[in-house]
Structure formats: structure tokens, C-alpha cells
Write a protein that holds these residues in place. Structure first.
Motif, PDB file in Angstrom:
ATOM      1  N   MET A   1       0.816  -1.211   0.000  1.00 13.07           N
ATOM      2  CA  MET A   1       0.000   0.000   0.000  1.00 13.07           C
ATOM      3  C   MET A   1       0.857   1.271   0.000  1.00 13.07           C
ATOM      4  O   MET A   1       0.386   2.335  -0.342  1.00 13.07           O
ATOM      5  CB  MET A   1      -0.928   0.028   1.223  1.00 13.07           C
ATOM      6  CG  MET A   1      -2.024  -1.019   1.183  1.00 13.07           C
ATOM      7  SD  MET A   1      -3.205  -0.727  -0.148  1.00 13.07           S
ATOM      8  CE  MET A   1      -4.030   0.740   0.474  1.00 13.07           C
TER       9      MET A   1
ATOM     10  N   HIS B   1       1.012   3.487  -3.007  1.00  5.63           N
ATOM     11  CA  HIS B   1      -0.148   4.282  -3.378  1.00  5.63           C
ATOM     12  C   HIS B   1       0.065   5.762  -3.079  1.00  5.63           C
ATOM     13  O   HIS B   1      -0.582   6.602  -3.666  1.00  5.63           O
ATOM     14  CB  HIS B   1      -1.382   3.786  -2.612  1.00  5.63           C
ATOM     15  CG  HIS B   1      -2.001   2.571  -3.225  1.00  5.63           C
ATOM     16  ND1 HIS B   1      -3.298   2.543  -3.656  1.00  5.63           N
ATOM     17  CD2 HIS B   1      -1.487   1.363  -3.497  1.00  5.63           C
ATOM     18  CE1 HIS B   1      -3.572   1.338  -4.158  1.00  5.63           C
ATOM     19  NE2 HIS B   1      -2.484   0.607  -4.064  1.00  5.63           N
TER      20      HIS B   1
ATOM     21  N   THR C   1      -3.652   6.372  -6.376  1.00  5.97           N
ATOM     22  CA  THR C   1      -4.858   6.391  -5.553  1.00  5.97           C
ATOM     23  C   THR C   1      -5.728   7.555  -6.004  1.00  5.97           C
ATOM     24  O   THR C   1      -5.218   8.662  -6.248  1.00  5.97           O
ATOM     25  CB  THR C   1      -4.505   6.567  -4.058  1.00  5.97           C
ATOM     26  OG1 THR C   1      -3.618   5.531  -3.661  1.00  5.97           O
ATOM     27  CG2 THR C   1      -5.762   6.519  -3.197  1.00  5.97           C
TER      28      THR C   1
ATOM     29  N   GLU D   1      -9.920  -2.119  -9.924  1.00  6.43           N
ATOM     30  CA  GLU D   1      -9.553  -2.145  -8.509  1.00  6.43           C
ATOM     31  C   GLU D   1      -9.318  -0.748  -7.947  1.00  6.43           C
ATOM     32  O   GLU D   1      -9.519  -0.509  -6.752  1.00  6.43           O
ATOM     33  CB  GLU D   1      -8.298  -3.002  -8.327  1.00  6.43           C
ATOM     34  CG  GLU D   1      -7.950  -3.282  -6.872  1.00  6.43           C
ATOM     35  CD  GLU D   1      -6.768  -4.216  -6.734  1.00  6.43           C
ATOM     36  OE1 GLU D   1      -6.312  -4.418  -5.601  1.00  6.43           O
ATOM     37  OE2 GLU D   1      -6.309  -4.735  -7.772  1.00  6.43           O
TER      38      GLU D   1
ATOM     39  N   TYR E   1     -11.820   0.983  -5.555  1.00 10.52           N
ATOM     40  CA  TYR E   1     -12.115   0.431  -4.237  1.00 10.52           C
ATOM     41  C   TYR E   1     -11.243   1.054  -3.144  1.00 10.52           C
ATOM     42  O   TYR E   1     -11.378   0.712  -1.974  1.00 10.52           O
ATOM     43  CB  TYR E   1     -11.937  -1.091  -4.248  1.00 10.52           C
ATOM     44  CG  TYR E   1     -13.050  -1.802  -4.988  1.00 10.52           C
ATOM     45  CD1 TYR E   1     -14.161  -2.286  -4.304  1.00 10.52           C
ATOM     46  CD2 TYR E   1     -13.000  -1.959  -6.369  1.00 10.52           C
ATOM     47  CE1 TYR E   1     -15.187  -2.926  -4.984  1.00 10.52           C
ATOM     48  CE2 TYR E   1     -14.034  -2.594  -7.055  1.00 10.52           C
ATOM     49  CZ  TYR E   1     -15.119  -3.071  -6.359  1.00 10.52           C
ATOM     50  OH  TYR E   1     -16.153  -3.696  -7.020  1.00 10.52           O
ATOM     51  N   THR E   2     -10.345   1.975  -3.508  1.00 10.65           N
ATOM     52  CA  THR E   2      -9.501   2.686  -2.550  1.00 10.65           C
ATOM     53  C   THR E   2      -9.427   4.144  -2.986  1.00 10.65           C
ATOM     54  O   THR E   2      -9.243   4.435  -4.168  1.00 10.65           O
ATOM     55  CB  THR E   2      -8.082   2.091  -2.518  1.00 10.65           C
ATOM     56  OG1 THR E   2      -8.160   0.690  -2.273  1.00 10.65           O
ATOM     57  CG2 THR E   2      -7.245   2.744  -1.418  1.00 10.65           C
TER      58      THR E   2
ATOM     59  N   GLU F   1      -9.348   5.313   2.295  1.00  8.90           N
ATOM     60  CA  GLU F   1     -10.670   4.726   2.526  1.00  8.90           C
ATOM     61  C   GLU F   1     -10.876   3.581   1.537  1.00  8.90           C
ATOM     62  O   GLU F   1     -10.370   3.610   0.415  1.00  8.90           O
ATOM     63  CB  GLU F   1     -11.758   5.781   2.342  1.00  8.90           C
ATOM     64  CG  GLU F   1     -11.655   6.900   3.355  1.00  8.90           C
ATOM     65  CD  GLU F   1     -12.981   7.601   3.559  1.00  8.90           C
ATOM     66  OE1 GLU F   1     -14.029   6.942   3.427  1.00  8.90           O
ATOM     67  OE2 GLU F   1     -12.956   8.802   3.838  1.00  8.90           O
ATOM     68  N   THR F   2     -11.622   2.586   1.976  1.00  5.18           N
ATOM     69  CA  THR F   2     -11.845   1.413   1.120  1.00  5.18           C
ATOM     70  C   THR F   2     -13.336   1.155   0.938  1.00  5.18           C
ATOM     71  O   THR F   2     -14.160   1.516   1.791  1.00  5.18           O
ATOM     72  CB  THR F   2     -11.186   0.153   1.716  1.00  5.18           C
ATOM     73  OG1 THR F   2     -11.744  -0.091   3.009  1.00  5.18           O
ATOM     74  CG2 THR F   2      -9.688   0.339   1.835  1.00  5.18           C
TER      75      THR F   2
ATOM     76  N   ASN G   1     -15.907  -2.034   0.380  1.00  4.43           N
ATOM     77  CA  ASN G   1     -15.954  -3.494   0.500  1.00  4.43           C
ATOM     78  C   ASN G   1     -16.240  -4.137  -0.855  1.00  4.43           C
ATOM     79  O   ASN G   1     -17.128  -3.698  -1.585  1.00  4.43           O
ATOM     80  CB  ASN G   1     -17.024  -3.925   1.499  1.00  4.43           C
ATOM     81  CG  ASN G   1     -16.628  -3.637   2.940  1.00  4.43           C
ATOM     82  OD1 ASN G   1     -15.472  -3.314   3.217  1.00  4.43           O
ATOM     83  ND2 ASN G   1     -17.568  -3.747   3.847  1.00  4.43           N
ATOM     84  N   TYR G   2     -15.496  -5.203  -1.168  1.00  4.09           N
ATOM     85  CA  TYR G   2     -15.741  -5.940  -2.408  1.00  4.09           C
ATOM     86  C   TYR G   2     -17.044  -6.734  -2.315  1.00  4.09           C
ATOM     87  O   TYR G   2     -17.776  -6.876  -3.287  1.00  4.09           O
ATOM     88  CB  TYR G   2     -14.586  -6.899  -2.696  1.00  4.09           C
ATOM     89  CG  TYR G   2     -13.364  -6.215  -3.250  1.00  4.09           C
ATOM     90  CD1 TYR G   2     -13.221  -5.994  -4.614  1.00  4.09           C
ATOM     91  CD2 TYR G   2     -12.355  -5.775  -2.400  1.00  4.09           C
ATOM     92  CE1 TYR G   2     -12.101  -5.367  -5.129  1.00  4.09           C
ATOM     93  CE2 TYR G   2     -11.223  -5.145  -2.908  1.00  4.09           C
ATOM     94  CZ  TYR G   2     -11.103  -4.937  -4.273  1.00  4.09           C
ATOM     95  OH  TYR G   2      -9.995  -4.303  -4.772  1.00  4.09           O
TER      96      TYR G   2
ATOM     97  N   ASN H   1     -20.162   0.485   3.258  1.00 13.05           N
ATOM     98  CA  ASN H   1     -19.644  -0.684   3.963  1.00 13.05           C
ATOM     99  C   ASN H   1     -20.581  -1.108   5.079  1.00 13.05           C
ATOM    100  O   ASN H   1     -20.781  -0.376   6.056  1.00 13.05           O
ATOM    101  CB  ASN H   1     -18.254  -0.396   4.528  1.00 13.05           C
ATOM    102  CG  ASN H   1     -17.217  -0.203   3.436  1.00 13.05           C
ATOM    103  OD1 ASN H   1     -17.478  -0.492   2.266  1.00 13.05           O
ATOM    104  ND2 ASN H   1     -16.044   0.270   3.804  1.00 13.05           N
TER     105      ASN H   1
END
Length: 682
Positions: free
Chosen positions: A1, A4, A105, A131, A134-135, A203-204, A206-207, A248
Motif C-alpha cells: 500500500m 499508493h 490512488t 480495482e 475500491y480505494t 478509505e476502502t 468493501n468488495y 460498507n
């Protein structure tokens, strides 16, 4: 990470509806994306990129037009969301490579663009997001770390943040470019002295939703819980998580409510990871799950534990909601055959000074529920057709949904206010249920598509008596489609839920009306018989009056919702289109007519397409069958139970020979990389 933090991609978007802090709250589609790369090590910026996005429905709100300056014509020339996201990924990857970077990011001004717009829209359109979505970094929260005295995060705006650090705002005229330039100015300022800020908090999204158990003794913060109402009874916890895609949900945070019989009752308690996600969930009040809109209210931790903790499992009463979230209570539709709770239809006998006014607007009320089975063969007289029957694709109509059951024509005219002058003569159609009572729906034909659009914008969710009314723009073709069992909302048109799509019934012969055959008032309220018909054609084979015979099994097998046209005073009987078994003198007149033959089926052959890309549209299918001289109305896209494209379509060819040639020549040819399977529909 860690990598990023090398590069940020400043990212901004706008929708066709609300923007700013309410971005995504009205379920409108993306129409604009703007981005620019910032190298955090070198403090350099890349090229400013701006692209338009073509939505499925090019219907811009007045606020959107004013803030973005975009027009429907510009958006019609743009690429759809899937293509734009591919362009974004390719553009950023190429620029990163030139900078010697390998990852990045996204940086946004608040989480709404990612959580409330991109993820929900991609979910509805069955798109798989890269992907990188998601961040992300929230610039407001990063700014608040450096300048905590600037105010709460939720109150920060680009303008207020720039003013706080005494940076002049960019004066770029084009929407999107201005916002991204201002965000870049703030980022560069935070990277410099005296802040020397490090962007390290990501921040993320959720998948997927993670199921789990909940203990009765677990502490549940009431600021994290909502109640969802109006869910399809078959909805699972995963379906509910998909409705809240982008937000989330806590592990095991979906609790389905049951009734006293142990069956799901269309309600659920949902627990989010924090109050910020709960508040964004409340902004999805009245968003759609398939064809149904879902109500979202605040709930308490105690209520969640009563359901999720296994204490009986029954549904609990809905608590009183804050005024901002409360909506007028409405009775749900009761299936045919049960006792109806609505008020009986009011008499339309009016004072002389109002009858003339209402006659100017009112047309035949409509009924759209399945009738009791008629006799095996019924002789059907046909009178002069109503102006409503002629269908077209011009969106010059509106649909009112959620009317009070006591609403009369005068209530609708008052509701529309100044726009009543734009209603076509006899253009107001009330929809009645099987018992002849108002169903809460009405269709109105306007003088033009522009006028229909204006009414839909001005009157949508406006109150009538104690209820808000939804107003959708539509065409007469869509109107007929809805009355055959399909659904129409701001997300578009979905076909009736049947094994095969509901096709237009055959054209029926007509006979000239004569005074002896005009129906009595009692005849006007007989059970309905025919589905929405095409405009009757005058018979050419014989000058004698003709009658058409109709087999109810033809449509019963297709699970259609039936529609018939019911006149009411002060409408002239000449507006009647089709009637059920005629009483009295009409029956005698019918009996005197010779028995005709059943009409032959319509020409043409139907081909089913399977394996279509989910984003394939009518234009793509017409291009696929290039050379077969097909028209746009030859293609019918099929949808699944969630109201999304199923990857299948039905195409009508002018002849069986043409259909078989198309199957032989085009089977397994790829469309956007997907091999297409073709088969004849019997």
C-alpha cells in the motif's frame, strides 16, 4: 500500500441530477468525469483530462444544466460509462508509465462520487469496476487533519478550504475543470511548508458483504442502523448489500424481518460500519431495487438486536421517523380477488359549470389488472377508436404514480397548475383496478415532448393532498407497454415478467358504429377483455359490418396484465375502443351478424439472441444484423427480475425466410467479443 502514496489522481464527476454534497442522492447517472495526476514526490501535475459520459436516459435536471452547462445533444454523442472508464484507465496507466510510477490512488472531494454514484451505477449496469475504485483519499478529511479549526469535515467545501488557507480559486469557466484545478491547488499547498502533509489514510469500499452472526449482548451504535422497507419478498442479505453497494455494511449487518408466519415481510435492518455510511444510506431513500423503490429510515441498535440477535425473529413496528425522512403512508396494491381497501370511485356527474372544463381534458379511464376468465369464445364489437390507442415513440406523455385513491380529474388539473393548458384534448386517462376503482395511476398526453419533460421536472414528487406523486415522462408506446404488465420508472422501461416478451396482439377488424349498437351506460362497466390493441383497421374484404373473435387462451398463456378502455360521463361513447360481452340490444345486434373466421396471425418471424454483452443496445443489434433492413422497433431488449439487461433480445424479421438466413449467417459471430447464439422462436 505504500506505493499508493506516490501518485494521486484527482477525480471529479457530475450527474444528470443533484451534484455537490447531494451527489447521487437522486439516483441520476454520471454525465461528466474530469481527472488530473499529481506526483507526490516531485510535486508535479499531469495533463488535465475531461470527458463526457452518455447516460441511458438523457434527462438533465435544471440544476445540472445550470451548473455544468451541458446539453442533451452533447451527451448523445458521448461514450457510455463502460467505455469512458476503460479510456480513463488506459490514459492514467500511460501517463503513470511516462512518470516512472506504477500505482495510484484516487483523490475526491468527499466520498459521494465513489460510494454514491460510481459503485451503485456500475452495479445496476452489471459493470465490473477496476480495482482503483475500491480505494481512495478524501481531500476534505486530509485537509481537516492539517487545519482542524477550519470546521467540521461535513461542512467543508472547496471554496471554504481555499479561503481558509488564503489561496485564490481558479476561474476556469468549464464545470469540472474548475473543481479539479482547485483540488490540485489545495493538494500542492498541503504538500508544502508548513504542513508537509503525507497522504497515508486510504478509505476502502468493501468488495462483498460478509455474513456472520450477531450476539444479543453485542453493543450496537444506533447511529449506524437503518430500516429498509418495500423490499421484494424474495430478497436475500446479498441483494440488500447490492442495493447499498459502495457503502460498507458491518459483518453480519443485514437482518431480515419476518412476519408472524415466519415469512419475510419486505423489511430489513441494516447496520453500517459507522454513522457516515449510515447517513449516506439514508440518502438512498426511494432508490430502486429493480422496479421497486425502497424506503430507508433511521433505526436503533436495540431494534437491530431484536431481529439479528434471534429474539423471536418477528418484525417490529417502524419507529416514528424524522420529518425529513418521513413519507406519507400509502396502501400497497392488493392482488385481484382480495377485498380492496380503497374508496369507491366517485361519481363523475359534475355541476354544469365544471363539466365542460373536465370534458376538455378527460378521456376514457383505463383498467390494468387481470380480469376474470371470459367465456371460451366471445364476440367483440369494436367502436370508433380513442385517440389514446395510436402509439408512438415520441415522449409526449407523462405518468402520475402514487395518486390518492380519492383523487379526481379536478385534483390532477390543480396538481399540474399552469401546465394544464398543454394537455391534449381528452388527454387525461385514469387507471382503474378490476373493481372499477382508482388504482393510484394516471396517464396524461401533452402537446409535445418538451411540455411533457417540463411537467415531469416541475411536478415530480410534488404533494397532492397528503401524498407525494411521482411523475415520469413517457411515450404512448411505453404507456401501452406498461398497461400490458411492463414497468416504467426513471431508470427506464422493463418488460412484463413473462417467459416471452408480451407482443402486440393481432389487429382486429372493426365495424361501423350505428345508433342501434351504441352501448348503454351499464355496458361501459363490464369486465375488461382485450389487451391493449393496435388501432383497428377498416375491413376491405366486405362492405358489411364485421366482428372479430378473440381467444382468451392466446394471452392467458403469456401472463399479460389486461387492459380495456372504460368511458365515464361526461365522455362521449365514441371514445370507446373495445367492449366485453355486450348486454341487451347490443347482444341482439351481435347475434344477428354472420360468424366470421378467426383473423390470421401477423406476418414476421421472431429470433432470440443470447450471450449479448450487458451494455449492448438496440443500435449494436441493428449493426450486428446490418443488411437485413431492420428498424429500431424490431428489437426488444429482455430484462431480468432485477430490472437489468439479461444478455438476451428478441428481433422481429419481416419473414421466416429472412429469420432463418440470419440464423445461418450470423450465429456465433462475436459482438464486442461475445459470441452470439441465435434461435427461432416458435
Amino acid at each position: 500500500m505504500a506505493s499508493h502514496s506516490d501518485t494521486l489522481v484527482v477525480f471529479f464527476g457530475a450527474t444528470a441530477g443533484a451534484n455537490g454534497g447531494k451527489l447521487g442522492s437522486d439516483e441520476r447517472e454520471l454525465i461528466l468525469l474530469v481527472w488530473q495526476i499529481v506526483d507526490l514526490h516531485e510535486n508535479k501535475v499531469g495533463k488535465l483530462q475531461r470527458t463526457l459520459v452518455q447516460p441511458d436516459s438523457v434527462d438533465l435536471s435544471e440544476q445540472c444544466k445550470e451548473e455544468t452547462g451541458l446539453t442533451a445533444e452533447e451527451l448523445c454523442k458521448a461514450e457510455p460509462l463502460e467505455s469512458v472508464l476503460q479510456q480513463f484507465h488506459q490514459s492514467v496507466s500511460a501517463e503513470l508509465k511516462s512518470l516512472g510510477r506504477s500505482s495510484y490512488t484516487l483523490c475526491v472531494d468527499g466520498p459521494q462520487l465513489i460510494r454514491q454514484v460510481l459503485h451503485p451505477e456500475a452495479s445496476k449496469k452489471n459493470l465490473v469496476l477496476p480495482e482503483c475504485f475500491y480505494t481512495f483519499v478524501d481531500l476534505k478529511k486530509e485537509f481537516h487533519k492539517c487545519c482542524p479549526n477550519a470546521g467540521p469535515v461535513k461542512d467543508l467545501t472547496l471554496t471554504s478550504m481555499l479561503e481558509y488557507v488564503c489561496i485564490p480559486a481558479a476561474v476556469e469557466q468549464e464545470a469540472g475543470l474548475r473543481e479539479v484545478k482547485n483540488m490540485v491547488l489545495l493538494i500542492l499547498h498541503l504538500l508544502a511548508e508548513p504542513y508537509n502533509h503525507k497522504f497515508s489514510t486510504f478509505e476502502t469500499v468493501n468488495y462483498k458483504f460478509e455474513s456472520g452472526a450477531c450476539s444479543k449482548t453485542e453493543a450496537v451504535d444506533s447511529e449506524t442502523v437503518i430500516r429498509a422497507r418495500g423490499l421484494p419478498w424474495q430478497s436475500s442479505d446479498q441483494d440488500i448489500a447490492r442495493f447499498f453497494k459502495g457503502l460498507n455494511i458491518a459483518k453480519g449487518g443485514v437482518a431480515l424481518c419476518l412476519n408472524a408466519q415466519g415469512r419475510r415481510n419486505g423489511e430489513a435492518l441494516v447496520r453500517f460500519i459507522n454513522s457516515e455510511h449510515r447517513d449516506m444510506a439514508l440518502d438512498r431513500h426511494k432508490h430502486h431495487m429493480g422496479n421497486r423503490y425502497i424506503e430507508v429510515y433511521k433505526a436503533t441498535g436495540e431494534e437491530f438486536l431484536k431481529i439479528a440477535g434471534g429474539r423471536g425473529g418477528n418484525s417490529i413496528p417502524l419507529p416514528s421517523c424524522p420529518p425529513a425522512l418521513a413519507r406519507p403512508q400509502r396502501k400497497r396494491a392488493v392482488p385481484s380477488g382480495r377485498k380492496m381497501g380503497q374508496q369507491p370511485l366517485k361519481s363523475l356527474t359534475l355541476p354544469s359549470h365544471t363539466a365542460g372544463v373536465l370534458n376538455r381534458y378527460m378521456s376514457a379511464p383505463l383498467i390494468s389488472t387481470l380480469p376474470p376468465p371470459p367465456p371460451p369464445m366471445v364476440s367483440v364489437p369494436v367502436l370508433a377508436t380513442s385517440p389514446f390507442i395510436t402509439t408512438g415513440s415520441t415522449r409526449d406523455c407523462i405518468r402520475l404514480r402514487g395518486l390518492p385513491y380519492t383523487a379526481a380529474i379536478e385534483d390532477i388539473l390543480e396538481f399540474m397548475g399552469e401546465h394544464t393548458i398543454d394537455i391534449k384534448p381528452h388527454g387525461v386517462h385514469m387507471v382503474l383496478n378490476q373493481q372499477g376503482r382508482p388504482s393510484g395511476d394516471a396517464f396524461i398526453q401533452m402537446k409535445s415532448a418538451d411540455r411533457a419533460f417540463m411537467v415531469a421536472q416541475k411536478c415530480h414528487k410534488k404533494m397532492m393532498k397528503d401524498r407525494y406523486v411521482e411523475v415520469f415522462q413517457c411515450s404512448t408506446e411505453e404507456m401501452s407497454f406498461v398497461l400490458m404488465g411492463g414497468t416504467l420508472n426513471r431508470s427506464g422501461l422493463s418488460p412484463p415478467p413473462c417467459k416471452l416478451p408480451c407482443l402486440s396482439p393481432p389487429t382486429y377488424a372493426a365495424f361501423p358504429a350505428s345508433p342501434a349498437m351504441l352501448p348503454t351506460e351499464a355496458a361501459l362497466y363490464q369486465p375488461p377483455l382485450l389487451a391493449t390493441p393496435r388501432t383497428p383497421q377498416a375491413p376491405t374484404h366486405s362492405p358489411a359490418p364485421a366482428l372479430a373473435y378473440y381467444s382468451p387462451q392466446l394471452y392467458m398463456n403469456m401472463n399479460m396484465s389486461y387492459t380495456a378502455y372504460y368511458p365515464s360521463p361526461p365522455v362521449s361513447p365514441s371514445t370507446v375502443s373495445y367492449f366485453a360481452a355486450p348486454p341487451g340490444s347490443v347482444a341482439a345486434a351481435v347475434a344477428a351478424q354472420p360468424t366470421p373466421a378467426i383473423l390470421p396471425p401477423q406476418p414476421g418471424a421472431l429470433v432470440r439472441m443470447q450471450g449479448l454483452p450487458y451494455n449492448a443496445g438496440v443500435k449494436d443489434i441493428l449493426s450486428f444484423f446490418q443488411g437485413y433492413q431492420l428498424q429500431a422497433d424490431s428489437v426488444l431488449m429482455l430484462y431480468n427480475w432485477s430490472g437489468q439487461r439479461s444478455g438476451e433480445a428478441l428481433v422481429t424479421f419481416p419473414s421466416e425466410k429472412a429469420a432463418r438466413r440470419a440464423i445461418a449467417e450470423c450465429s456465433n459471430i462475436p459482438l464486442s467479443g461475445h459470441p452470439i447464439r441465435l434461435a427461432c422462436c416458435e
